[in-house]
Design a protein around this motif. Structure first.
Motif, PDB file in Angstrom:
ATOM      1  N   ILE A 101     -29.770  27.699 -33.515  1.00 41.49           N
ATOM      2  CA  ILE A 101     -28.996  26.838 -34.396  1.00 41.49           C
ATOM      3  C   ILE A 101     -27.581  27.399 -34.552  1.00 41.49           C
ATOM      4  CG2 ILE A 101     -29.749  28.000 -36.526  1.00 41.49           C
ATOM      5  CD1 ILE A 101     -29.721  25.225 -37.874  1.00 41.49           C
ATOM      6  N   SER A 102     -26.591  26.524 -34.477  1.00 41.95           N
ATOM      7  CA  SER A 102     -25.214  26.983 -34.611  1.00 41.95           C
ATOM      8  C   SER A 102     -24.941  27.407 -36.046  1.00 41.95           C
ATOM      9  CB  SER A 102     -24.247  25.863 -34.213  1.00 41.95           C
ATOM     10  OG  SER A 102     -24.276  24.809 -35.176  1.00 41.95           O
ATOM     11  N   LYS A 104     -22.502  26.517 -37.930  1.00 41.42           N
ATOM     12  CA  LYS A 104     -22.113  25.325 -38.692  1.00 41.42           C
ATOM     13  C   LYS A 104     -23.340  24.535 -39.118  1.00 41.42           C
ATOM     14  CE  LYS A 104     -18.914  21.377 -38.473  1.00 41.42           C
ATOM     15  NZ  LYS A 104     -19.837  20.269 -38.720  1.00 41.42           N
ATOM     16  N   ASP A 105     -24.270  24.301 -38.195  1.00 40.99           N
ATOM     17  CA  ASP A 105     -25.491  23.558 -38.530  1.00 40.99           C
ATOM     18  C   ASP A 105     -26.359  24.329 -39.519  1.00 40.99           C
ATOM     19  OD1 ASP A 105     -24.827  21.392 -37.010  1.00 40.99           O
ATOM     20  OD2 ASP A 105     -26.111  21.917 -35.307  1.00 40.99           O
ATOM     21  N   GLU A 108     -24.744  23.698 -42.891  1.00 38.92           N
ATOM     22  CA  GLU A 108     -24.856  22.305 -43.312  1.00 38.92           C
ATOM     23  C   GLU A 108     -26.305  21.878 -43.523  1.00 38.92           C
ATOM     24  OE1 GLU A 108     -22.923  19.951 -40.364  1.00 38.92           O
ATOM     25  OE2 GLU A 108     -20.911  20.280 -41.177  1.00 38.92           O
ATOM     26  N   LYS A 109     -27.146  22.109 -42.523  1.00 39.92           N
ATOM     27  CA  LYS A 109     -28.490  21.530 -42.522  1.00 39.92           C
ATOM     28  C   LYS A 109     -29.520  22.350 -43.281  1.00 39.92           C
ATOM     29  CE  LYS A 109     -27.653  19.250 -38.064  1.00 39.92           C
ATOM     30  NZ  LYS A 109     -27.420  17.940 -38.688  1.00 39.92           N
ATOM     31  N   GLU A 113     -28.103  21.327 -47.245  1.00 39.63           N
ATOM     32  CA  GLU A 113     -29.022  20.193 -47.353  1.00 39.63           C
ATOM     33  C   GLU A 113     -30.402  20.598 -47.860  1.00 39.63           C
ATOM     34  OE1 GLU A 113     -29.226  17.873 -43.796  1.00 39.63           O
ATOM     35  OE2 GLU A 113     -27.049  17.661 -43.630  1.00 39.63           O
TER      36      GLU A 113
END
Length: 311
Positions: A101-102, A104-105, A108-109, A113
């Motif tokens: 997983i990056s 950034k993700d 964010e995720k 989230e």
């Protein structure tokens, strides 16, 4: 404290949270400083505290040929986080998803989230995301972009050395148990079930509890140690032998502890051995009688140690 073992167990935390992340192997004094800062930040901002960590060591996946030995097991880690006042412990597998997983993700995720993150507390050496691309510089950019608070905790030093899990593993491998304990901020310990041994000691008046060994753990250098052994939530003074019992020509690494003034049958029971001080290295004696004469001296030494350091 709620323990969550998979991200699939939740859609989104219903609380606003403060988060810290890392492997936290050993939960040493550097980690304690970070975790205490997290808890205090959450208290001030009325947030729930979250630790995001792994059930396996990431470097064990990234470097399968030479994986690091862990300092504490999963049960010890959970108990320590609970004692430190953490509200939610995410202890997930470091798998291909976590590996790829990056950064950034991940922010964010997962952090925003899933964990509903409002505040983040991390150490200066924090790395995350694919190829460890996420660092403090990137987090500072993300904190402005996504409007979350970021607290960066500097490394903790002791004896002019940065406290780290790597340093603690080195101390254990050299038998430097006092140094390891100082860096941990508590006594290094192992947990294991009592198994049947050769029962040589019982015949000489030194019945020992043989501990099942997890070879994924960072184990101390061979030798004789002053120790304390926890049985059924009660602490007993003890002496512990770690190594190969060269007088008996044993090939396998063993851990066995002689608990003073103790005669209960604890086969199959889980015990925890706390290491306090290394008395000596292992010696191959010419006779078994010579061995047990030395053990008698080691026991006397240990009892004097407890008298001296427990005043």
């Amino acid at each position: 404290m709620e323990v969550i073992n998979s991200l699939s167990e939740i859609d989104r935390l219903s609380y606003m949270t403060g988060v810290s992340l890392g492997s936290f192997d050993g939960i040493h004094q550097g980690h304690l400083t970070l975790i205490n800062a997290l808890v205090e930040n959450c208290r001030k901002k009325n947030l729930k505290s979250v630790i995001y960590t792994f059930s396996n060591h990431p470097r064990g996946v990234l470097n399968i040929e030479d994986p690091p030995k862990i300092i504490i097991n999963k049960k010890q880690k959970i108990n320590l986080f609970k004692q430190l006042g953490i509200d939610f412990l995410f202890m997930v597998d470091f798998d291909d998803f976590q590996r790829n997983i990056s950064a950034k993700d991940f922010v964010e995720k997962i952090l925003l989230e899933k964990l509903n993150m409002y505040s983040m507390t991390v150490g200066e050496d924090c790395r995350f995301g694919k190829k460890a691309e996420g660092d403090i510089i990137l987090l500072e950019q993300f904190s402005k972009l996504y409007s979350f608070n970021l607290t960066v905790v500097p490394p903790v030093k002791l004896e002019d050395k940065i406290i780290s899990s790597t340093a603690i593993r080195h101390f254990l491998s050299q038998g430097l148990i006092e140094q390891a304990n100082r860096f941990l901020g508590r006594n290094y310990s192992i947990i294991g079930k009592v198994i049947k041994g050769k029962q040589f000691g019982s015949k000489k008046g030194f019945p020992t509890a043989n501990i099942a060994i997890d070879f994924n753990m960072s184990l101390p250098k061979s030798g004789i140690y002053v120790s304390k052994t926890k049985v059924h939530n009660k602490i007993h003074n003890s002496i512990t032998n770690v190594g190969f019992n060269p007088t008996f020509n044993q090939k396998n690494y063993n851990i066995e502890t002689y608990i003073f003034e103790f005669n209960e049958n604890i086969y199959g029971e889980e015990v925890e051995v706390h290491f306090l001080h290394r008395i000596r290295g292992e010696i191959k004696f010419n006779t078994i009688d010579d061995l047990y004469a030395q053990i008698d001296k080691d026991v006397t030494y240990s009892k004097e140690y407890f008298k001296t350091f427990e005043l």
